[in-house]
Design a protein around this motif. Structure first.
Motif, PDB file in Angstrom:
ATOM      1  N   ILE A  69     -28.550  -5.204  14.867  1.00 46.59           N
ATOM      2  CA  ILE A  69     -27.812  -4.203  15.128  1.00 46.59           C
ATOM      3  C   ILE A  69     -27.705  -3.642  13.716  1.00 46.59           C
ATOM      4  O   ILE A  69     -27.555  -4.326  12.769  1.00 46.59           O
ATOM      5  N   LYS A  70     -27.894  -2.242  13.592  1.00 48.36           N
ATOM      6  CA  LYS A  70     -28.046  -1.451  12.223  1.00 48.36           C
ATOM      7  C   LYS A  70     -26.853  -0.755  11.952  1.00 48.36           C
ATOM      8  O   LYS A  70     -25.883  -0.686  12.805  1.00 48.36           O
ATOM      9  N   LYS A  71     -26.737  -0.348  10.507  1.00 50.29           N
ATOM     10  CA  LYS A  71     -25.658   0.495  10.067  1.00 50.29           C
ATOM     11  C   LYS A  71     -25.275   1.567  11.193  1.00 50.29           C
ATOM     12  O   LYS A  71     -26.057   2.159  11.827  1.00 50.29           O
ATOM     13  N   GLN A  72     -23.980   1.542  11.309  1.00 46.35           N
ATOM     14  CA  GLN A  72     -23.374   2.431  12.233  1.00 46.35           C
ATOM     15  C   GLN A  72     -23.556   2.300  13.624  1.00 46.35           C
ATOM     16  O   GLN A  72     -23.495   3.195  14.701  1.00 46.35           O
ATOM     17  N   GLN A  73     -23.803   1.155  13.867  1.00 39.65           N
ATOM     18  CA  GLN A  73     -24.202   0.763  15.438  1.00 39.65           C
ATOM     19  C   GLN A  73     -22.956  -0.261  16.070  1.00 39.65           C
ATOM     20  O   GLN A  73     -22.464  -0.927  15.060  1.00 39.65           O
ATOM     21  N   HIS A  74     -22.577  -0.085  17.253  1.00 38.39           N
ATOM     22  CA  HIS A  74     -21.613  -0.692  17.945  1.00 38.39           C
ATOM     23  C   HIS A  74     -22.129  -1.812  18.789  1.00 38.39           C
ATOM     24  O   HIS A  74     -23.055  -1.486  19.595  1.00 38.39           O
ATOM     25  N   PHE A  75     -21.632  -3.094  18.681  1.00 38.77           N
ATOM     26  CA  PHE A  75     -22.053  -3.952  19.851  1.00 38.77           C
ATOM     27  C   PHE A  75     -20.791  -4.693  20.467  1.00 38.77           C
ATOM     28  O   PHE A  75     -19.607  -5.068  19.691  1.00 38.77           O
ATOM     29  N   SER A  76     -20.780  -4.904  21.629  1.00 37.97           N
ATOM     30  CA  SER A  76     -19.742  -5.596  22.416  1.00 37.97           C
ATOM     31  C   SER A  76     -20.034  -6.861  22.882  1.00 37.97           C
ATOM     32  O   SER A  76     -21.150  -7.091  23.247  1.00 37.97           O
ATOM     33  N   PHE A  77     -19.035  -7.859  22.885  1.00 40.45           N
ATOM     34  CA  PHE A  77     -19.472  -9.202  23.323  1.00 40.45           C
ATOM     35  C   PHE A  77     -18.117  -9.942  23.938  1.00 40.45           C
ATOM     36  O   PHE A  77     -17.234  -9.612  23.557  1.00 40.45           O
ATOM     37  N   PRO A  78     -18.313 -10.841  24.950  1.00 39.67           N
ATOM     38  CA  PRO A  78     -17.201 -11.428  25.349  1.00 39.67           C
ATOM     39  C   PRO A  78     -16.725 -12.711  24.813  1.00 39.67           C
ATOM     40  O   PRO A  78     -17.217 -13.235  23.827  1.00 39.67           O
ATOM     41  N   LYS A  79     -15.322 -12.953  25.124  1.00 42.99           N
ATOM     42  CA  LYS A  79     -14.939 -14.136  24.582  1.00 42.99           C
ATOM     43  C   LYS A  79     -15.341 -15.419  25.086  1.00 42.99           C
ATOM     44  O   LYS A  79     -16.040 -15.417  26.084  1.00 42.99           O
TER      45      LYS A  79
END
Length: 97
Positions: A69-79
């Motif tokens: 994951i690089k600068k200005q990127q978004h990542f979602s992950f679960p609990k």
């Protein structure tokens, strides 16, 4: 009432640094800096979370897979899923949960 905070800008790259920017009944925002080569050890998130890289590049490790994951990127992950993070370069990112 209105405030300007430079905590993100001023947070140093010294291994792993974690600071709370915001904490309410429904939202928490963490500011994390990770020095190149450093690791945020394996842990779990208590809620579903969003990660936004502000500077640098990290590798997010979850479920046996690695996600750069690089600068200005978004990542979602679960609990409640074990994960850990390594830094490819000096990096700053936000965790919103």
């Amino acid at each position: 009432m209105y405030t300007i905070n430079s905590q993100i800008k001023n947070q140093e790259y010294n291994k792993l640094q974690v600071n709370k920017l915001v904490k309410t009944e429904v939202l928490e925002i963490l500011n994390i800096s990770l020095e190149k080569g450093a690791v945020f050890p394996e842990h779990i998130a208590p809620t579903d979370a969003q990660l936004i890289v502000l500077e640098g590049e990290i590798i997010f490790h979850i479920n046996g897979k690695s996600y750069p994951i690089k600068k200005q990127q978004h990542f979602s992950f679960p609990k409640e899923v074990p994960h850990w993070v390594s830094a490819e370069e000096n990096s700053k990112f936000l965790i919103i949960r």
